[in-house]
Design a protein around this motif. Sequence first.
Motif, PDB file in Angstrom:
ATOM      1  N   LYS A  30       6.762   1.412  37.811  1.00 39.35           N
ATOM      2  CA  LYS A  30       7.899   1.397  36.890  1.00 39.35           C
ATOM      3  C   LYS A  30       9.095   0.783  37.602  1.00 39.35           C
ATOM      4  CE  LYS A  30       9.479   6.094  37.811  1.00 39.35           C
ATOM      5  NZ  LYS A  30       9.834   7.376  37.270  1.00 39.35           N
ATOM      6  N   VAL A  31       9.961   0.177  36.816  1.00 38.31           N
ATOM      7  CA  VAL A  31      11.165  -0.453  37.349  1.00 38.31           C
ATOM      8  C   VAL A  31      12.098   0.635  37.856  1.00 38.31           C
ATOM      9  CG1 VAL A  31      13.200  -1.835  36.798  1.00 38.31           C
ATOM     10  CG2 VAL A  31      10.959  -2.463  35.844  1.00 38.31           C
ATOM     11  N   HIS A  32      12.556   0.437  39.099  1.00 38.68           N
ATOM     12  CA  HIS A  32      13.463   1.407  39.709  1.00 38.68           C
ATOM     13  C   HIS A  32      14.876   0.838  39.894  1.00 38.68           C
ATOM     14  CE1 HIS A  32      14.600   4.911  42.065  1.00 38.68           C
ATOM     15  NE2 HIS A  32      15.156   4.071  42.935  1.00 38.68           N
ATOM     16  N   HIS A  33      14.948  -0.437  40.308  1.00 37.29           N
ATOM     17  CA  HIS A  33      16.239  -1.070  40.575  1.00 37.29           C
ATOM     18  C   HIS A  33      16.117  -2.572  40.319  1.00 37.29           C
ATOM     19  CE1 HIS A  33      19.259  -2.882  43.485  1.00 37.29           C
ATOM     20  NE2 HIS A  33      20.008  -2.155  42.699  1.00 37.29           N
ATOM     21  N   VAL A  34      17.189  -3.171  39.826  1.00 34.61           N
ATOM     22  CA  VAL A  34      17.209  -4.608  39.576  1.00 34.61           C
ATOM     23  C   VAL A  34      18.439  -5.215  40.233  1.00 34.61           C
ATOM     24  CG1 VAL A  34      17.300  -6.428  37.826  1.00 34.61           C
ATOM     25  CG2 VAL A  34      16.010  -4.326  37.358  1.00 34.61           C
ATOM     26  N   ALA A  35      18.215  -6.183  41.134  1.00 36.79           N
ATOM     27  CA  ALA A  35      19.304  -6.979  41.711  1.00 36.79           C
ATOM     28  C   ALA A  35      19.387  -8.237  40.859  1.00 36.79           C
ATOM     29  CB  ALA A  35      19.021  -7.321  43.168  1.00 36.79           C
ATOM     30  N   ARG A  36      20.528  -8.451  40.220  1.00 33.82           N
ATOM     31  CA  ARG A  36      20.688  -9.550  39.259  1.00 33.82           C
ATOM     32  C   ARG A  36      21.715 -10.554  39.771  1.00 33.82           C
ATOM     33  NH1 ARG A  36      18.834  -9.093  34.482  1.00 33.82           N
ATOM     34  NH2 ARG A  36      18.957  -6.810  34.474  1.00 33.82           N
ATOM     35  N   ASN A  37      21.342 -11.829  39.701  1.00 33.80           N
ATOM     36  CA  ASN A  37      22.254 -12.897  40.104  1.00 33.80           C
ATOM     37  C   ASN A  37      23.580 -12.765  39.346  1.00 33.80           C
ATOM     38  OD1 ASN A  37      22.206 -15.411  41.778  1.00 33.80           O
ATOM     39  ND2 ASN A  37      22.909 -16.301  39.873  1.00 33.80           N
ATOM     40  N   GLY A  38      24.702 -12.790  40.081  1.00 30.57           N
ATOM     41  CA  GLY A  38      26.019 -12.721  39.470  1.00 30.57           C
ATOM     42  C   GLY A  38      26.562 -11.314  39.273  1.00 30.57           C
ATOM     43  N   GLU A  39      25.770 -10.295  39.591  1.00 28.49           N
ATOM     44  CA  GLU A  39      26.237  -8.911  39.474  1.00 28.49           C
ATOM     45  C   GLU A  39      26.292  -8.267  40.850  1.00 28.49           C
ATOM     46  OE1 GLU A  39      23.843  -6.700  36.700  1.00 28.49           O
ATOM     47  OE2 GLU A  39      24.299  -8.058  35.050  1.00 28.49           O
ATOM     48  N   ASP A  40      27.286  -7.436  41.071  1.00 27.69           N
ATOM     49  CA  ASP A  40      27.454  -6.705  42.337  1.00 27.69           C
ATOM     50  C   ASP A  40      27.450  -7.627  43.552  1.00 27.69           C
ATOM     51  OD1 ASP A  40      27.540  -4.207  41.008  1.00 27.69           O
ATOM     52  OD2 ASP A  40      25.339  -4.169  40.932  1.00 27.69           O
ATOM     53  N   GLY A  41      28.004  -8.833  43.390  1.00 23.09           N
ATOM     54  CA  GLY A  41      28.105  -9.778  44.500  1.00 23.09           C
ATOM     55  C   GLY A  41      26.816 -10.495  44.850  1.00 23.09           C
ATOM     56  N   VAL A  42      25.770 -10.347  44.044  1.00 24.58           N
ATOM     57  CA  VAL A  42      24.480 -10.981  44.328  1.00 24.58           C
ATOM     58  C   VAL A  42      24.521 -12.450  43.929  1.00 24.58           C
ATOM     59  CG1 VAL A  42      22.014 -11.009  43.755  1.00 24.58           C
ATOM     60  CG2 VAL A  42      23.185  -8.831  44.116  1.00 24.58           C
ATOM     61  N   THR A  43      24.090 -13.322  44.847  1.00 24.03           N
ATOM     62  CA  THR A  43      23.985 -14.759  44.585  1.00 24.03           C
ATOM     63  C   THR A  43      22.629 -15.251  45.075  1.00 24.03           C
ATOM     64  OG1 THR A  43      24.956 -15.369  46.715  1.00 24.03           O
ATOM     65  CG2 THR A  43      26.485 -15.100  44.855  1.00 24.03           C
ATOM     66  N   GLY A  44      22.281 -16.470  44.651  1.00 21.73           N
ATOM     67  CA  GLY A  44      21.066 -17.111  45.153  1.00 21.73           C
ATOM     68  C   GLY A  44      19.781 -16.709  44.459  1.00 21.73           C
ATOM     69  N   LEU A  45      19.857 -15.981  43.338  1.00 22.57           N
ATOM     70  CA  LEU A  45      18.639 -15.567  42.638  1.00 22.57           C
ATOM     71  C   LEU A  45      18.367 -16.373  41.366  1.00 22.57           C
ATOM     72  CD1 LEU A  45      18.647 -11.667  42.963  1.00 22.57           C
ATOM     73  CD2 LEU A  45      17.239 -13.329  44.201  1.00 22.57           C
ATOM     74  N   LYS A  46      19.184 -17.388  41.083  1.00 18.18           N
ATOM     75  CA  LYS A  46      18.938 -18.208  39.904  1.00 18.18           C
ATOM     76  C   LYS A  46      17.641 -18.988  40.137  1.00 18.18           C
ATOM     77  CE  LYS A  46      20.980 -21.596  36.837  1.00 18.18           C
ATOM     78  NZ  LYS A  46      22.035 -22.576  36.676  1.00 18.18           N
ATOM     79  N   GLY A  47      16.654 -18.748  39.274  1.00 19.68           N
ATOM     80  CA  GLY A  47      15.345 -19.380  39.458  1.00 19.68           C
ATOM     81  C   GLY A  47      14.542 -18.723  40.551  1.00 19.68           C
ATOM     82  N   SER A  48      14.782 -17.440  40.795  1.00 22.35           N
ATOM     83  CA  SER A  48      14.082 -16.676  41.836  1.00 22.35           C
ATOM     84  C   SER A  48      12.577 -16.791  41.662  1.00 22.35           C
ATOM     85  CB  SER A  48      14.533 -15.213  41.732  1.00 22.35           C
ATOM     86  OG  SER A  48      13.850 -14.421  42.647  1.00 22.35           O
ATOM     87  N   PHE A  49      11.857 -17.079  42.750  1.00 22.86           N
ATOM     88  CA  PHE A  49      10.425 -17.339  42.613  1.00 22.86           C
ATOM     89  C   PHE A  49       9.540 -16.600  43.609  1.00 22.86           C
ATOM     90  CE2 PHE A  49       6.633 -19.908  41.949  1.00 22.86           C
ATOM     91  CZ  PHE A  49       6.687 -20.086  40.574  1.00 22.86           C
ATOM     92  N   GLY A  50       9.941 -16.504  44.856  1.00 25.54           N
ATOM     93  CA  GLY A  50       9.103 -15.870  45.870  1.00 25.54           C
ATOM     94  C   GLY A  50       9.815 -14.713  46.535  1.00 25.54           C
ATOM     95  N   VAL A  51       9.014 -13.775  47.078  1.00 23.42           N
ATOM     96  CA  VAL A  51       9.581 -12.599  47.740  1.00 23.42           C
ATOM     97  C   VAL A  51       8.666 -12.184  48.892  1.00 23.42           C
ATOM     98  CG1 VAL A  51       8.502 -10.981  46.104  1.00 23.42           C
ATOM     99  CG2 VAL A  51      10.544 -10.289  47.345  1.00 23.42           C
ATOM    100  N   ALA A  52       9.272 -11.704  49.973  1.00 22.68           N
ATOM    101  CA  ALA A  52       8.529 -11.206  51.137  1.00 22.68           C
ATOM    102  C   ALA A  52       9.301 -10.035  51.738  1.00 22.68           C
ATOM    103  CB  ALA A  52       8.359 -12.308  52.184  1.00 22.68           C
TER     104      ALA A  52
END
Length: 189
Positions: A30-52
């Motif tokens: 289940k979804v617990h938390h979402v970091a969204r581009n443009g919210e809470d100072g988050v940048t660089g997630l536009k077109g987010s594709f990979g994660v490690a």
Amino acid sequence: HPDRKHLFAACRHAHTLVVLTRDPMSGAVKVHHVARNGEDGVTGLKGSFGVAVSPDGKFVYSVSGQFGGGDDAVGVFAFDAGEGKLKQVQSIDTFDILGADTEKAVPFKGGNEIAVSPDGENVYAVATISGALAVFDRDQETGKLKLTSMFGDPASVGGAAGVAVSPDGRFVAIAAEKSATIAIFQRQE
């Protein structure tokens, strides 16, 4: 995540990095938390594709831009496993590095996949549009990255779409769509 209780998903259309919790008995998530581009100072997630995830589970890395129109960025997020939340600590946006021929720069366009070395010392990101491999040194305390080199060669990594690191950390494999090949690079000590 090493604790096997958390999963992460990069969401290209929503421009987000999602933390999911996993029930170890049923496997349900289940979804617990979402970091969204443009919210809470988050940048660089536009077109987010990979994660490690770092081997110690303290940091999560994202890459964006695979289909163009994205940020062409690498993001660094601290992860608090107790709270299950991400906090961005760094965003490296549209970058390139000059090669031996200073007339030519190797661009990073179309960020697709990202991997952390098993020892946690390096992060590798590939870009499909420009056919590039970005190599970063990683500060294991802060999670921050420093770009150390870029490699771009249409013959060997054109359409770079995947990256994997060998279990001993000595080799980095790049899957290249345009040349239908897998290029293997040896890590420099």
